[in-house]
Design a protein around this motif. Structure first.
Motif, PDB file in Angstrom:
ATOM      1  N   LEU A 156       0.931  -1.142   0.025  1.00  6.87           N
ATOM      2  CA  LEU A 156      -0.007   0.031  -0.016  1.00  6.87           C
ATOM      3  C   LEU A 156       0.785   1.433   0.133  1.00  6.87           C
ATOM      4  O   LEU A 156       0.179   2.290  -0.634  1.00  6.87           O
ATOM      5  CB  LEU A 156      -1.011  -0.059   1.117  1.00  6.87           C
ATOM      6  CG  LEU A 156      -2.037  -1.001   1.251  1.00  6.87           C
ATOM      7  CD1 LEU A 156      -2.915  -0.810   2.468  1.00  6.87           C
ATOM      8  CD2 LEU A 156      -2.911  -0.854   0.011  1.00  6.87           C
ATOM      9  N   LEU A 174      -1.779  -1.842  -5.350  1.00  6.98           N
ATOM     10  CA  LEU A 174      -3.006  -1.614  -4.926  1.00  6.98           C
ATOM     11  C   LEU A 174      -4.125  -2.810  -4.497  1.00  6.98           C
ATOM     12  O   LEU A 174      -4.214  -3.005  -3.426  1.00  6.98           O
ATOM     13  CB  LEU A 174      -3.788  -0.622  -5.613  1.00  6.98           C
ATOM     14  CG  LEU A 174      -5.132  -0.079  -4.833  1.00  6.98           C
ATOM     15  CD1 LEU A 174      -4.850   0.269  -3.590  1.00  6.98           C
ATOM     16  CD2 LEU A 174      -5.846   0.815  -5.869  1.00  6.98           C
ATOM     17  N   ALA A 196       1.964   1.759  -3.654  1.00  8.63           N
ATOM     18  CA  ALA A 196       0.761   2.350  -4.307  1.00  8.63           C
ATOM     19  C   ALA A 196       0.505   3.773  -4.243  1.00  8.63           C
ATOM     20  O   ALA A 196       0.062   4.365  -5.264  1.00  8.63           O
ATOM     21  CB  ALA A 196      -0.621   1.625  -3.891  1.00  8.63           C
ATOM     22  N   ILE A 197       0.500   4.102  -2.995  1.00  6.68           N
ATOM     23  CA  ILE A 197       0.487   5.685  -2.683  1.00  6.68           C
ATOM     24  C   ILE A 197       1.577   6.476  -3.092  1.00  6.68           C
ATOM     25  O   ILE A 197       1.185   7.383  -4.011  1.00  6.68           O
ATOM     26  CB  ILE A 197       0.184   5.851  -1.193  1.00  6.68           C
ATOM     27  CG1 ILE A 197      -1.005   5.313  -0.783  1.00  6.68           C
ATOM     28  CG2 ILE A 197       0.081   7.343  -0.911  1.00  6.68           C
ATOM     29  CD1 ILE A 197      -1.169   5.290   0.908  1.00  6.68           C
ATOM     30  N   VAL A 213       1.045   0.873  -9.970  1.00  5.97           N
ATOM     31  CA  VAL A 213      -0.031   1.521  -8.957  1.00  5.97           C
ATOM     32  C   VAL A 213      -1.287   0.306  -8.749  1.00  5.97           C
ATOM     33  O   VAL A 213      -1.461   0.303  -7.747  1.00  5.97           O
ATOM     34  CB  VAL A 213      -0.589   2.782  -9.340  1.00  5.97           C
ATOM     35  CG1 VAL A 213      -1.744   3.431  -8.746  1.00  5.97           C
ATOM     36  CG2 VAL A 213       0.877   3.832  -9.286  1.00  5.97           C
TER      37      VAL A 213
END
Length: 259
Positions: free
Chosen positions: A48, A198, A51-52, A194
């Motif tokens: 995560l 995610l 992903a951010i 991404v």
């Protein structure tokens, strides 16, 4: 120790900003080896985190027009189902689920780091080899199928180790698309990372393998670190940085395999 997490996030973010190498190859082993975080929790939290942080990179590349969305879609076609299936299989068939598979995860992470190190050192040679051996009349259908297969392999690797979406993905794309400008290869790879990280990260969340406080602490440090690293990257020779980073990944990968 709480203060050490933003500091670690800042250091990794700065290195990512300077070298372009994904945080998974640095952050996950750091959490496991230095902070003693359980491998499954470290992988889930880092997914995560990736992903951010990479969402901002995708936006920047998209605005510059350096993302090939067709390649991104083909990679995701293979990687997202593969990541989901891998998590389901590990959860249902590994003793104790993800936490019970800590030794397997550590070993997979170590192998992924060694492959990433090789990709860092040999990237230009791999690209030159692909250009020399590129067929005079490429078969688009074959390339598309191989791109989906590459995505599936990355999906398996990323879902259990959080490593592979960066350096390994870029290296694979250089082989598959040797004539594509490097900036579009990098942009397409970041855009693909991404949704992959995610989906894999949400899968770990569903399985209860996310430390939200840890995630927030890492992001507090990494976001300014990435910005600073990107500002100074032009002043540090890549020929110096990449071998040093590759050496570090080899040492960490060997230690994880030997655990």
């Amino acid at each position: 120790m709480d203060f050490a997490y933003p500091l670690a996030g800042f250091a990794v973010g700065a290195i990512v900003g300077i070298t372009g190498v994904g945080g998974g190859s640095l952050m996950t082993p750091l959490l496991v080896l230095l902070f003693g975080i359980h491998p499954a929790v470290a992988v889930g939290t880092d997914l995560l985190y990736a992903a951010i942080t990479k969402a901002g990179g995708t936006l920047a590349h998209s605005l510059k027009g350096t993302v090939d969305w067709k390649i991104t879609r083909l990679l995701a076609t293979g990687s997202i189902p593969a990541a989901a299936i891998t998590l389901v299989l590990v959860t249902n068939f590994a003793p104790g689920g993800l936490k019970g598979a800590s030794q397997v995860i550590s070993y997979a992470l170590g192998v992924a780091l060694l492959l990433t190190a090789a990709a860092l050192v040999l990237r230009k040679k791999i690209q030159a080899f692909a250009l020399r051996h590129a067929p005079a009349t490429p078969n688009p259908r074959r390339t598309e199928v191989l791109t989906v297969v590459t995505g599936a392999i990355l999906g398996v690797l990323v879902s259990i180790s959080s490593v592979g979406a960066g350096a390994l993905g870029v290296t694979a794309l250089f082989l598959l698309y040797p004539a594509l400008p490097a900036i579009r290869v990098v942009g397409s790879d970041i855009a693909h990372a991404v949704p992959l990280t995610l989906v894999a990260g949400l899968g770990h969340w569903w399985l209860g393998e996310i430390d939200w406080k840890l995630l927030g602490s890492l992001l507090v440090g990494s976001l300014p670190g990435i910005w600073l690293g990107s500002q100074v990257s032009v002043k540090i020779p890549e020929r110096v940085l990449r071998p040093l980073l590759a050496l570090m990944l080899v040492l960490v990968g060997a230690k994880l395999i030997a655990r």
